[in-house]
Structure formats: C-alpha cells, structure tokens
Design a protein around this motif. Structure first.
Motif, PDB file in Angstrom:
ATOM      1  N   LEU A  72      -4.583  13.951   2.670  1.00  0.00           N
ATOM      2  CA  LEU A  72      -4.103  12.591   2.470  1.00  0.00           C
ATOM      3  C   LEU A  72      -5.007  11.855   1.488  1.00  0.00           C
ATOM      4  O   LEU A  72      -6.224  12.006   1.514  1.00  0.00           O
ATOM      5  N   GLY A  73      -4.404  11.007   0.645  1.00  0.00           N
ATOM      6  CA  GLY A  73      -5.181  10.134  -0.218  1.00  0.00           C
ATOM      7  C   GLY A  73      -5.663   8.925   0.568  1.00  0.00           C
ATOM      8  O   GLY A  73      -5.258   8.701   1.711  1.00  0.00           O
ATOM      9  N   ASN A  74      -6.524   8.125  -0.047  1.00  0.00           N
ATOM     10  CA  ASN A  74      -7.084   6.948   0.629  1.00  0.00           C
ATOM     11  C   ASN A  74      -6.220   5.700   0.488  1.00  0.00           C
ATOM     12  O   ASN A  74      -6.660   4.611   0.834  1.00  0.00           O
ATOM     13  N   THR A  75      -5.003   5.834  -0.054  1.00  0.00           N
ATOM     14  CA  THR A  75      -4.018   4.769  -0.305  1.00  0.00           C
ATOM     15  C   THR A  75      -4.358   3.970  -1.554  1.00  0.00           C
ATOM     16  O   THR A  75      -5.533   3.806  -1.922  1.00  0.00           O
ATOM     17  N   SER A  76      -3.317   3.479  -2.216  1.00  0.00           N
ATOM     18  CA  SER A  76      -3.431   2.605  -3.386  1.00  0.00           C
ATOM     19  C   SER A  76      -2.704   1.304  -3.093  1.00  0.00           C
ATOM     20  O   SER A  76      -1.588   1.316  -2.573  1.00  0.00           O
TER      21      SER A  76
ATOM     22  N   ARG B 197       0.831  -1.209   0.000  1.00  0.00           N
ATOM     23  CA  ARG B 197       0.000   0.000   0.000  1.00  0.00           C
ATOM     24  C   ARG B 197       0.864   1.258   0.000  1.00  0.00           C
ATOM     25  O   ARG B 197       1.879   1.333   0.692  1.00  0.00           O
ATOM     26  N   TYR B 198       0.391   2.242  -0.771  1.00  0.00           N
ATOM     27  CA  TYR B 198       1.099   3.508  -0.901  1.00  0.00           C
ATOM     28  C   TYR B 198       0.093   4.642  -0.701  1.00  0.00           C
ATOM     29  O   TYR B 198      -1.045   4.562  -1.159  1.00  0.00           O
ATOM     30  N   GLN B 199       0.552   5.701  -0.024  1.00  0.00           N
ATOM     31  CA  GLN B 199      -0.341   6.834   0.248  1.00  0.00           C
ATOM     32  C   GLN B 199       0.280   8.131  -0.239  1.00  0.00           C
ATOM     33  O   GLN B 199       1.453   8.419   0.014  1.00  0.00           O
ATOM     34  N   CYS B 200      -0.527   8.897  -0.942  1.00  0.00           N
ATOM     35  CA  CYS B 200      -0.117  10.212  -1.438  1.00  0.00           C
ATOM     36  C   CYS B 200      -0.531  11.279  -0.416  1.00  0.00           C
ATOM     37  O   CYS B 200      -1.687  11.317   0.025  1.00  0.00           O
ATOM     38  N   LYS B 201       0.423  12.138  -0.035  1.00  0.00           N
ATOM     39  CA  LYS B 201       0.152  13.206   0.929  1.00  0.00           C
ATOM     40  C   LYS B 201       0.614  14.530   0.326  1.00  0.00           C
ATOM     41  O   LYS B 201       1.698  14.609  -0.253  1.00  0.00           O
ATOM     42  N   VAL B 202      -0.193  15.568   0.492  1.00  0.00           N
ATOM     43  CA  VAL B 202       0.144  16.872  -0.060  1.00  0.00           C
ATOM     44  C   VAL B 202      -0.055  17.944   1.009  1.00  0.00           C
ATOM     45  O   VAL B 202      -1.129  18.048   1.605  1.00  0.00           O
TER      46      VAL B 202
END
Length: 289
Positions: free
Chosen positions: A135-139, A118-123
């Motif tokens: 935060l994204g919901n993870t991929s 799992r990977y999460q995008c944060k901005v």
C-alpha cells in the motif's frame, strides 16, 4: 534482554534463527509503493496521480501486478479510482499501458472541486514464493481555480489578487513588486469559506505606489502552484490612454511529473538484511566470549 535473546537463540539453534530472521527481513524488503503526499490540480484540467512500485532485485513477478486506486475513506465499491467505478468511468486511464511496468500512475481527467481528497495506491504482487500486497501512504489531491490579479473595480490604485482553492491551511497568497515581497495580510485566513462548494476564496490587495511588475504567487506549503503577473504603468496626464498599457497575465507553471528518487526506501531495503546480519554476528561474538 540480550541474555534472554541469547538463551532463546541457543535453545532453538543458530541455523533456525538465521533462517527465520532472514525470512522476515526478506519479506519486509520485497517491495514498496511510493506516492507523493500532496498533489495539486487546476479546476477542469487533467491531473497525473503518481504511483511507483519498487521491488527488490530478487523479486520476480510471475503474473502482472494487480493495481487498485482507492478513494479514502472507501465506504463502498463506488469509491474506486482504478479500476474506475461508475463515478469515475471515462475519466481515469493508466499512464503506462505496460502491465509489468513499475509505473502505476493514472491520468485523472477533468478534475472538479468534489474530487479533492485522499487517494491510495494499492498493488497486489504474485511471485513464485507467494502473493503479497503493498500500500502507498496516500496522496492528498487539492484543487485550485484560475487566479485573477487586476485593478479593483472600486479603486484604480488598489491591485487585488484572488483565487479559489480547496480547503487547506497550506495555501498562501504572496504579492511581489519588482521581485520584492510586499507586506499583506494573512491570505490563508482572509478567504470566505463555503463548505458546500468545497472551496475557500483567498484574497490579497496592495496599493499601487509605483510602476513596475507586480506578481501574485499561490503557494501550497513550499511549492509554487500558480502565479499571475501585472505590469503597471502610472497614468500620464498628457497621455490619458497610457494607463491602458497595464497588462495582467496568469501563468500556470508547466510542471511535468517528476519522480524524486526515493533513496530512503532504497537504503531501507538494503539496510534490513544488513542489520539482521550484524545482530547475528554480534550475538555470536558475545556468545563465544
């Protein structure tokens, strides 16, 4: 509950309540980060990790947003995809070099079995009103190897399809003959798993009953991941070399990254202040009555 709400509103004052509620709704609707729940990648190939920053029209950034891609669970500084930690150096790059671009996707090179996870995008965003993080919901990144679809070495009348994939119950193999689905076993449960190698082997086989085009498809839930075609011709006694016309070919669907417009997010951003306004108007009308 409504009487309590009206009582509190009356004591504090309508203007203060309206200011407070619109500040809350404005904060909630400043922006979101959208990333797909599941991504597939071919072993040894590059993968695009999509991430899209969606901001409200009234949000104006004063400096470029700061992007992070975390590998979950993030237990140390080595678990960062972007900026790349030591484990990912020279394997990850920004897809869009424009720092102000809402496209925060990254290119992940030479994907391996161990990259499954799992990977999460944060901005982090800075505006004239302050700074906030979204935060994204993870991929979930799942990996698959090249599919083999050919005659069994022990039985010339048995056609076998096999592929290694990341451990995931959503992976299923399906075999078709001239467009018709053939009955086979449960491919998701027939593989021999090896947790130390991060993959499971899916396998399906069918008996060749007639000539024609056979196709093996690998699906992850509803999405087609990869497919292999086998054109079979029955051997003719007078022409023994006719069986050599059998051809097998694997086709990797060329699926460019398509961002489905997250209309539900757009609607949510518009609905928050609208709902707040309706609540205030309803409460005002009840109070007047």
């Amino acid at each position: 509950m409504l009487k309590i709400f009206l009582s509190e509103v009356t004591e504090w004052g309508w203007i203060q309540w309206m200011f407070f509620l619109f500040m809350v709704s404005g904060t909630c609707s400043q922006g979101t980060v959208h990333q797909p729940p599941v991504l597939t990648a071919a072993l040894g190939h590059d993968a695009i990790m999509p991430c899209q920053l969606i901001l409200s029209d009234n949000v104006k950034m004063v400096i470029p947003p700061v992007l992070y891609w975390a590998v979950l669970p993030q237990e140390s500084d080595d678990d960062k995809l972007w900026p790349p930690s030591e484990n990912y150096k020279e394997r990850v790059d920004l897809l869009d070099k424009d720092l102000y671009s809402p496209n925060k996707s990254v290119l992940f090179r030479n994907v391996q079995w161990a990259d499954s996870g799992r990977y999460q995008c944060k901005v982090s965003i800075t505006t004239k009103d302050g700074r906030f993080r979204r935060l994204g919901n993870t991929s979930l990144l799942v990996v698959h190897d090249t599919m083999t679809f050919n005659l069994s070495g022990h039985n010339d009348s048995l056609l076998r399809c096999e592929v290694n994939v990341t451990h995931n119950p959503g992976f299923v193999l399906t075999i078709f003959h001239d467009g018709y689905k053939l009955e086979t076993g449960d491919s998701s449960a027939s593989g021999d798993s090896n947790s130390s190698l991060h993959f499971v082997t899916l396998s399906e086989a069918v008996l060749l009953s007639s000539d024609g085009t056979y196709e093996c498809q690998l699906h992850l839930n509803e999405d087609l991941v990869t497919t292999s075609i086998f054109d079979y011709h029955l051997p003719v006694a007078e022409e023994p070399k006719d069986a050599g016309k059998n051809v097998s070919a694997t086709v990797q669907p060329d699926k460019p990254v398509e961002y489905k417009e997250p209309w539900h997010l757009y609607i949510a951003l518009l609905l928050v202040p609208t709902i707040v306004l309706l609540v205030l108007l309803t409460a005002l009308l009840i109070r007047r009555d």
